[in-house]
Design an enzyme around this catalytic site. Sequence first.
Site, PDB file in Angstrom:
ATOM      1  N   GLY A 152       2.375  32.053  47.420  1.00  0.00           N
ATOM      2  CA  GLY A 152       2.921  31.569  46.166  1.00  0.00           C
ATOM      3  C   GLY A 152       3.734  32.660  45.497  1.00  0.00           C
ATOM      4  O   GLY A 152       3.644  33.837  45.840  1.00  0.00           O
ATOM      5  N   CYS A 153       4.530  32.266  44.506  1.00  0.00           N
ATOM      6  CA  CYS A 153       5.409  33.244  43.853  1.00  0.00           C
ATOM      7  C   CYS A 153       4.606  34.293  43.086  1.00  0.00           C
ATOM      8  O   CYS A 153       4.883  35.497  43.200  1.00  0.00           O
ATOM      9  CB  CYS A 153       6.405  32.538  42.952  1.00  0.00           C
ATOM     10  SG  CYS A 153       5.671  31.398  41.761  1.00  0.00           S
ATOM     11  N   TYR A 154       3.607  33.877  42.307  1.00  0.00           N
ATOM     12  CA  TYR A 154       2.802  34.859  41.585  1.00  0.00           C
ATOM     13  C   TYR A 154       2.049  35.795  42.533  1.00  0.00           C
ATOM     14  O   TYR A 154       2.062  37.022  42.338  1.00  0.00           O
ATOM     15  CB  TYR A 154       1.806  34.161  40.660  1.00  0.00           C
ATOM     16  CG  TYR A 154       2.409  33.498  39.449  1.00  0.00           C
ATOM     17  CD1 TYR A 154       3.204  34.206  38.547  1.00  0.00           C
ATOM     18  CD2 TYR A 154       2.168  32.155  39.185  1.00  0.00           C
ATOM     19  CE1 TYR A 154       3.746  33.600  37.432  1.00  0.00           C
ATOM     20  CE2 TYR A 154       2.698  31.529  38.065  1.00  0.00           C
ATOM     21  CZ  TYR A 154       3.493  32.254  37.185  1.00  0.00           C
ATOM     22  OH  TYR A 154       4.027  31.636  36.075  1.00  0.00           O
ATOM     23  N   GLU A 246      10.545  36.245  37.643  1.00  0.00           N
ATOM     24  CA  GLU A 246       9.100  36.349  37.510  1.00  0.00           C
ATOM     25  C   GLU A 246       8.723  37.810  37.324  1.00  0.00           C
ATOM     26  O   GLU A 246       9.276  38.695  37.989  1.00  0.00           O
ATOM     27  CB  GLU A 246       8.421  35.792  38.767  1.00  0.00           C
ATOM     28  CG  GLU A 246       6.929  35.646  38.616  1.00  0.00           C
ATOM     29  CD  GLU A 246       6.373  34.753  39.708  1.00  0.00           C
ATOM     30  OE1 GLU A 246       6.547  33.516  39.617  1.00  0.00           O
ATOM     31  OE2 GLU A 246       5.820  35.290  40.670  1.00  0.00           O
TER      32      GLU A 246
END
Length: 350
Positions: A152-154, A246
């Site tokens: 995932g991105c996080y 992000e």
Amino acid sequence: MSAQDRLKIGVLGASGYTGADLVRLLAAHPNAEIRVLTANQQAGQRMRAVYPHLGGLDLPDLVKWQDADWSALDVAFCGLPHGTTQEIVAQMPDRLKVVDLSADFRLRDPDVYAQWYGHDHRALRLQEQAVYGLTELNREAVQGARLVACPGCYPTAALLALVPIVQAGQIDAGDLVIDAKSGVTGAGRKVAQQLLFAEVGEGIHPYGIASHRHAPEIEQEIGRAAGGQPVQVSFTPHLMPMNRGELVSCYVRLARGESADSLRAQLAERYAREPFVRVLEPGESPATRNVRGSNYAVMNVFADRIPGRAIVICAIDNLVKGSSGQAIQNMNLMTGLPETAGLGQQPLFP
């Protein structure tokens, strides 16, 4: 690999933001040829009707995934909603390499998956084969994989910042606080009240408080880095009024004898030869505007004003390094291409 032997690519879920960015990046890849694009609700349409900015590309029309010809493909990227990829990948021929951008194959423990996603895993044989595709930290396994689960991105940003210093025993893996912020594209391309401009603009709000599905993924990989011990992290994501970007701020407790400088030195050494990870100069702050549109991650370490603690900050573009760019990076490794192929775009600024 010559231009005549380009990889034949399929993108499942091409109507999503990550699917569109995959198409954008693959169109400039010297060894890729897009043969199949799926989007069940837009089946029969041209990609330019869904994403006009891609109108200058010669692309196949969108089709339902059921109508995709797997025999014509070498690699399939799956940008489908969570819970739908498992059964589709199970129907693909074993020779086809698959890069999954959903959460369907990220969690190694089927019980943990069921707990967080609300149903039993529907392709356990494939789950056992899947390789966690955080490229910089799992390169050798990715090279030999048939099925790669992109993080995932996080987790991408948090794990790049934390895993090397956890492995080196420089911080307490049981005392991690991660404050994360993402652009609105991280929520996907859907019509929802909370994503309307008037709801998102000129403000910031947390979501998934103490319940976000990226938390067990981060804990899984931090636990592995800590030698297999179970860990829990305090993780809170926030939605920012921007399209892309992000930033994660990780608050850590230092091991005896360690400092912010020693953590930064460890990260600089670990990533010295990595093409897409940059440890900034001392005192320089990571910023999303400096990675926008690129596959780069930038990070740095700062001393906390609380003795014995430090702050590790990492910035990425959630759609590129946090998703589609990392997926292509993995594909390159899986197929024996240079890891940087098709990913040379510099950040867009301003």
